[in-house]
Write an enzyme that holds these catalytic residues in place. Structure first.
Site, PDB file in Angstrom:
ATOM      1  N   LYS A  53       0.845  -1.197   0.000  1.00 33.10           N
ATOM      2  CA  LYS A  53       0.000   0.000   0.000  1.00 33.10           C
ATOM      3  C   LYS A  53       0.881   1.248   0.000  1.00 33.10           C
ATOM      4  CE  LYS A  53      -3.916  -2.385   2.045  1.00 33.10           C
ATOM      5  NZ  LYS A  53      -4.691  -2.804   3.201  1.00 33.10           N
ATOM      6  N   GLN A  97      -5.110  -1.551   9.310  1.00 34.69           N
ATOM      7  CA  GLN A  97      -5.039  -2.888   8.720  1.00 34.69           C
ATOM      8  C   GLN A  97      -5.732  -3.904   9.635  1.00 34.69           C
ATOM      9  OE1 GLN A  97      -3.904  -3.496   5.648  1.00 34.69           O
ATOM     10  NE2 GLN A  97      -4.356  -5.681   5.812  1.00 34.69           N
ATOM     11  N   ASP A 120     -11.311   2.747   3.621  1.00 31.55           N
ATOM     12  CA  ASP A 120     -11.705   1.343   3.533  1.00 31.55           C
ATOM     13  C   ASP A 120     -13.214   1.192   3.331  1.00 31.55           C
ATOM     14  OD1 ASP A 120      -9.731  -0.678   3.659  1.00 31.55           O
ATOM     15  OD2 ASP A 120      -9.327  -0.212   5.769  1.00 31.55           O
TER      16      ASP A 120
END
Ligand code: GUN
Length: 284
Positions: A53, A97, A120
């Site tokens: 990422k 995460q 997200d």
């Protein structure tokens, strides 16, 4: 025999588009998006995702910052970092995460992220927005799957889409997105009875359960579109999907490979969400 859906190729096109737009914005305004990432613990797969990422964020011209916390970190530690990122106007997107260690309340962490920075798309307000068709930041893996279907001109409206898996990250949101595109959607899961009878009805089959080679050829209708979301590592260290690709390849019309199918699209859509969040915060 299937056509291979090349997620690596499609993700490159999307990242190039983001890179160009980011350069144009920087030239015109002197500003650029910034992605903040929080990772807790040392899970090798999570560490590897976070590295990717970061690498791709830099490649498209974003700033990024990663906070790595030990797995002994408290919930209060994590919330304090999120709060700092929430308050910082230079931060466009925040990603924590998952999964988090067991002693952390994942939903509480997700709900603390400022909605407009939740790249997200996991915040309850965004989940609700997705469900009623608002223009939210959509969860990255499902959004990537939709991009792949569009890129390959695969019709969705009126088709029977069967989703295997009901996770908050993939199963439920991909069902919402397919429903929005007028598919008839069936969600199946570990307790579903007569699973193969249902999967054999699918025109589009999304497999997201994290079981290596779970979907076998006898569960697939000839000519179906099969999207493999699984990323499983075998004992030998090889990456395999949730689909028994050799058998299914002969029967399906389209199949996503693992690796190189859905995986690269997740990161491309994360970058797309970060740019979208940045533009909303800067120019809306
Ligand atoms: N873990 C597995 N997939 C994801 C994802 O899309 N976002 C985050 N934050 N964690 C994940």
């Amino acid at each position: 025999m299937s056509k291979v859906i090349d997620g690596k190729h499609v993700s490159t096109i999307i990242r190039e588009r983001i890179k160009k737009e980011t350069a144009d914005i920087l030239a015109n305004t002197g500003k650029k998006p910034m992605l903040a990432v929080i990772i807790v613990g040392e899970d090798p797969a999570s560490l590897s995702y976070v590295r990717s990422k970061k690498k791709f964020a830099a490649e498209v011209g974003f700033d990024s910052e990663t906070i790595q916390l030990p797995d002994t970190a408290t919930e209060a530690d994590i919330l304090a970092h999120i709060d700092t990122f929430n308050q910082n106007p230079a931060v466009s997107g925040i990603l924590v995460q998952l999964p988090l260690p067991k002693h952390i309340d994942e939903q509480k962490v997700i709900s603390t992220i400022a909605v407009e920075k939740d790249v997200d798309g996991f915040h309850p307000e965004q989940v609700g927005g997705l469900s009623i068709g608002l223009n939210t930041l959509e969860p990255c893996t499902p959004a990537g799957i939709i991009e792949l279907l569009h890129h390959y001109d695969i019709p969705v409206s009126g088709k029977h889409a069967v989703v295997i898996g009901r996770s908050n990250i993939v199963g439920k949101p991909i069902a919402s997105l397919l429903l929005r595109l007028n598919a008839t959607v069936t969600i199946t899961h570990s307790r579903t009875a007569h699973l193969a009878d249902i999967t054999r009805q699918a025109d589009i089959l999304i497999v997201a359960i994290g079981k290596p080679h779970f979907l076998t050829a006898d569960m697939v209708k000839t000519g179906a579109v099969v999207i493999d979301v699984g990323i499983n590592r075998t004992e030998g260290g090889k990456l395999v999907g949730d689909v028994d690709d050799e058998g299914v390849f002969e029967k399906a019309a389209y199949l996503t490979p693992v690796p190189g199918g859905v995986g690269p699209m997740t990161i491309a859509m994360l970058l797309a969400n970060t740019l979208k969040a940045f533009k909303r915060q800067s120019f809306a």
